[in-house]
Write a protein that holds these residues in place. Structure first.
Motif, mmCIF file in Angstrom:
data_model
loop_
_atom_site.group_PDB
_atom_site.id
_atom_site.type_symbol
_atom_site.label_atom_id
_atom_site.label_comp_id
_atom_site.label_asym_id
_atom_site.label_seq_id
_atom_site.Cartn_x
_atom_site.Cartn_y
_atom_site.Cartn_z
ATOM 1 N N ALA A 117 -1.040 14.716 -12.856
ATOM 2 C CA ALA A 117 -1.308 14.399 -11.483
ATOM 3 C C ALA A 117 -0.507 14.098 -10.446
ATOM 4 O O ALA A 117 1.241 14.591 -11.306
ATOM 5 C CB ALA A 117 -1.541 12.779 -11.600
ATOM 6 N N PRO A 118 -0.780 14.857 -9.698
ATOM 7 C CA PRO A 118 0.677 14.907 -8.607
ATOM 8 C C PRO A 118 1.193 14.125 -8.202
ATOM 9 O O PRO A 118 0.796 12.476 -8.148
ATOM 10 C CB PRO A 118 -0.145 15.556 -7.310
ATOM 11 C CG PRO A 118 -1.906 15.442 -7.792
ATOM 12 C CD PRO A 118 -1.525 15.367 -8.918
ATOM 13 N N PRO A 119 3.178 14.197 -7.086
ATOM 14 C CA PRO A 119 3.447 12.813 -7.658
ATOM 15 C C PRO A 119 3.115 11.258 -7.082
ATOM 16 O O PRO A 119 3.228 10.252 -7.097
ATOM 17 C CB PRO A 119 4.698 13.412 -6.998
ATOM 18 C CG PRO A 119 4.479 14.454 -7.079
ATOM 19 C CD PRO A 119 3.594 14.769 -7.152
ATOM 20 N N LEU A 120 2.424 11.865 -5.790
ATOM 21 C CA LEU A 120 1.723 10.241 -4.967
ATOM 22 C C LEU A 120 0.588 10.106 -5.348
ATOM 23 O O LEU A 120 0.307 9.033 -5.805
ATOM 24 C CB LEU A 120 0.730 11.511 -3.537
ATOM 25 C CG LEU A 120 0.739 10.752 -2.388
ATOM 26 C CD1 LEU A 120 1.864 9.270 -1.601
ATOM 27 C CD2 LEU A 120 0.448 10.912 -1.273
ATOM 28 N N LEU A 121 0.125 10.884 -5.486
ATOM 29 C CA LEU A 121 -1.508 10.692 -6.498
ATOM 30 C C LEU A 121 -1.240 9.890 -7.831
ATOM 31 O O LEU A 121 -1.624 7.699 -8.602
ATOM 32 C CB LEU A 121 -2.222 12.001 -7.348
ATOM 33 C CG LEU A 121 -3.757 10.687 -7.937
ATOM 34 C CD1 LEU A 121 -4.891 10.594 -7.628
ATOM 35 C CD2 LEU A 121 -4.301 12.141 -8.185
ATOM 36 N N SER A 122 0.204 10.202 -9.007
ATOM 37 C CA SER A 122 0.289 10.177 -9.878
ATOM 38 C C SER A 122 1.190 8.310 -8.962
ATOM 39 O O SER A 122 0.841 7.149 -10.143
ATOM 40 C CB SER A 122 1.693 10.444 -10.494
ATOM 41 O OG SER A 122 2.108 9.013 -11.579
ATOM 42 N N SER A 123 1.344 8.370 -8.502
ATOM 43 C CA SER A 123 2.893 6.458 -8.070
ATOM 44 C C SER A 123 1.489 5.804 -7.278
ATOM 45 O O SER A 123 1.625 4.521 -7.872
ATOM 46 C CB SER A 123 3.608 7.425 -6.811
ATOM 47 O OG SER A 123 2.955 7.604 -5.847
ATOM 48 N N SER A 124 0.027 6.228 -7.215
ATOM 49 C CA SER A 124 -0.769 5.581 -6.326
ATOM 50 C C SER A 124 -0.951 4.408 -6.825
ATOM 51 O O SER A 124 -2.044 3.715 -7.803
ATOM 52 C CB SER A 124 -1.646 6.297 -5.192
ATOM 53 O OG SER A 124 -1.849 7.236 -5.568
#
Lengths: 325, 290
Positions: A117-124
């Motif tokens: 997952a791209p970082p933003l998607l992963s963290s959300s």
């Protein structure tokens, strides 16, 4: 800043011993160390008293039944015969089911979140999943009773028609069952497996991935044959933590397991668990023996979860050490 | 590499590529499933709980069995009182213990404290209930708010210790050195400089901790027990939201089920609200602490 150094604003020593004592008090290091040390010590004391109380208050039951408490199958408060096997069986079966469902889902999701997952998607998404860990278990149980059981009652019988020749799927399905409890537990342990495994996988050094990719491995081969083996101890630790969590989980299981102290060979039959029987019967347990037997069950549960937890901590710790060196 | 693979490279590559695609998709599905559960729970509770939520829920006592209506005012107050007791039990010990580990600790004793803390954190909540029962309810021979609060308070200790240790450790060493260079004793530096610097984190840690135990049901079943009326003082059985949800959910009455949904919605909104708020605060303050 109102908080100026104490050594300066201490009144001059004029009264001999008392003043000297006062001065030391204002400097306060010894006191601070003593007070905070005692608090830290309290944690150890509380744990020790907890073990001692469980041991002492279960004495009557331990003396009456000995080790056969663990292998006897009769639980009859009326006649005063207490055997723990149906509950131990239920706890083991529901926990095993939860692990069978939860581990692949959890590790899979952790791999996705950490590797793909791209970082933003992963963290959300991780944020959402960590919030799931904060949902009180009684609310999971509430949804278990009123949402999951009706759904399972639609799904399970048709599947059973095809599979009823397998003993573990045989028998009538009432909705409350060991299987239902296993599914509920799987949902509850998912966030623990995912968030810890994700962190462990994220901490795998990048040159490991780059090396595998440079050798021509696909993304999946890199993940499965290089990254996951590198992080295996930490992942195992997260699984052990989830296991301890699942064994001690009380409310959600109590609400969907059926609360029937029998050893059923079918997963679709109602069962019971150690935590559930304590929750259901403790408040009404009359008589020292009855209460003692329930406390002994608590002692058993405590012992097993402590062992699993202790192993989990050591595993996670050893991965962390390997990561820093 | 086996001979067949070498002879037939395109097929082998196609196989590996499709395994790659399939497995990666599967992990994505796992993630969507896991994240979807929370969305589902939230949505369902919102639809079912918020719909029947009304002012009576917050202001009225439960009605006698068989009558519809009423509310859970006593359970809301009971939960608040239990959390107050728990705070007084768990926070001082946890906070001071955390100060010890972060500022004075080191060596074998600290390792032991951390390990025992982790173990205590893993003790099933129902066992905490038994413990509070044996030390308070059994000698006193009656259920009480105090016993329930003690059970929750002990459950707060491990998280309180670990979170205060972590937030204190995040305070830069330069702040300690600066204040001690001005002549402050170590304890003075901790009290007047380090703790204020870590204040936001410490308070957030306590809030998260409270949110966690606010939803605990199992340790209250035979400590605070339950009560359909107000519970004056600290020495009487008290109602609490989680136990109310449990009792109402397993009851045979539709009206009670409806109220269990409402109570579940209120509890979940509180717990998740505190969680989200804390994470926002930590995300803002976090970098400054490090």
């Amino acid at each position: 800043m109102s908080a100026l150094p104490s050594a300066i604003d201490t009144p001059p020593a004029s009264g001999g011993a008392a003043a000297a004592f006062w001065k030391r008090l204002r400097a306060g290091d010894e006191i601070a160390i003593a007070v905070t040390f005692l608090s830290a010590l309290t944690v150890i004391l509380v744990t020790a008293v907890l073990v001692f109380e469980l041991y002492r208050k279960s004495a009557i039951s331990r003396h009456a039944f000995g080790w056969s408490f663990l292998i006897s199958t009769t639980w009859d408060p009326v006649s005063g015969t207490f055997g723990a096997l149906p509950f131990i069986y239920g706890t083991l079966v529901t926990t095993a089911l939860a692990m069978i469902i939860g581990i692949p889902l959890g590790v899979g999701a952790a791999i996705f979140l950490a590797e793909l997952a791209p970082p933003l998607l992963s963290s959300s998404l991780s944020f959402l999943i960590e919030l799931l860990a904060a949902v009180p278990s009684v609310i999971i149980g509430l949804l278990g009773i009123f949402v999951m059981i009706p759904i399972l009652q639609q799904i399970v019988p048709p599947v059973q028609d095809k599979l009823s020749w397998i003993p573990i799927f045989s028998g009538p399905f009432y909705g409350v069952s060991l299987f239902t409890a296993g599914v509920v537990l799987a949902i509850m342990i998912l966030p623990f497996i995912i968030s810890i495994s994700r962190e462990v996988i994220l901490s795998v050094p990048n040159d490991q991935r780059e090396g595998a990719l440079a050798l021509g491995a696909t993304r999946w081969e890199t993940t499965w044959k290089v990254v996951v083996p590198y992080a295996r101890k930490g992942i195992a630790g997260s699984i052990f933590l989830a296991l301890a969590r699942a064994m001690g989980e009380t409310m959600a299981v109590t609400m969907v397991v059926g609360n029937d102290p029998k050893i059923a060979h079918s997963l679709m039959a109602p069962g019971y668990s150690i935590a559930a029987v304590i929750a259901n019967e403790f408040a009404e347990a009359t008589g020292d023996l009855y209460q003692g037997a329930l406390i002994e069950l608590g002692l058993v549960l405590f012992g097993v979860t402590i062992l699993v937890n202790g192993a989990a901590r050591l595993l996670v710790m050893s991965t962390e050490k390997k990561g820093t060196s | 590499m086996s001979p067949s693979m070498a002879r037939n490279p395109p097929w082998n590559r196609i196989r590996r590529k499709s395994v790659n695609a399939i497995m990666l998709t599967l992990t994505g599905i796992c993630t969507i499933f896991a994240a979807g559960i929370l969305v589902f729970i939230l949505g369902y509770l919102f639809v079912h709980g918020a719909r029947s939520l009304n002012w009576n829920f917050f202001t009225k006592l439960p009605t006698p069995v068989g009558e519809t209506g009423g509310g859970m005012a006593n359970a809301i107050l009971g939960s608040a009182k239990l959390l107050l007791v728990a705070t007084f039990v768990g926070v001082p010990i946890g906070f001071l213990g955390g100060v010890y580990l972060a500022e004075f600790g080191g060596g074998g004793f600290s390792f032991l404290v951390r390990y025992v803390t982790d173990l205590l954190n893993g003790v099933p909540s129902i066992v905490m209930g038994i413990f509070a029962f044996t030390v308070i309810v059994l000698p006193q021979k009656h259920f009480s708010t105090l016993a329930g609060g003690l059970a929750l308070g002990i459950m707060m200790i491990p998280i309180a210790i670990r979170s205060s240790e972590e937030f204190l450790r995040n305070v830069p060493l330069a702040l300690r050195e600066g204040s001690m260079a001005l002549g402050a004793s170590k304890s003075r530096a901790i009290w007047s400089v380090v703790i204020p610097a870590a204040k936001a984190g410490l308070i957030t840690g306590i809030m998260l901790n409270l949110a966690r135990v606010a939803g605990e049901t199992a340790p209250l079943l035979f400590t605070a027990f339950g009560n359909r009326y107000w519970s004056p003082g600290w020495e009487q059985p008290a109602a609490s939201l989680p136990v109310m949800i449990y009792t109402y959910a397993i009851s045979p009455y539709d009206d009670w089920h409806q109220q269990a949904w409402s109570a579940g919605f209120v509890l979940l909104a509180m717990v998740l609200g505190v969680n989200i708020l804390s994470r926002i605060i930590l995300a803002q303050k976090g970098p400054a602490l490090r």
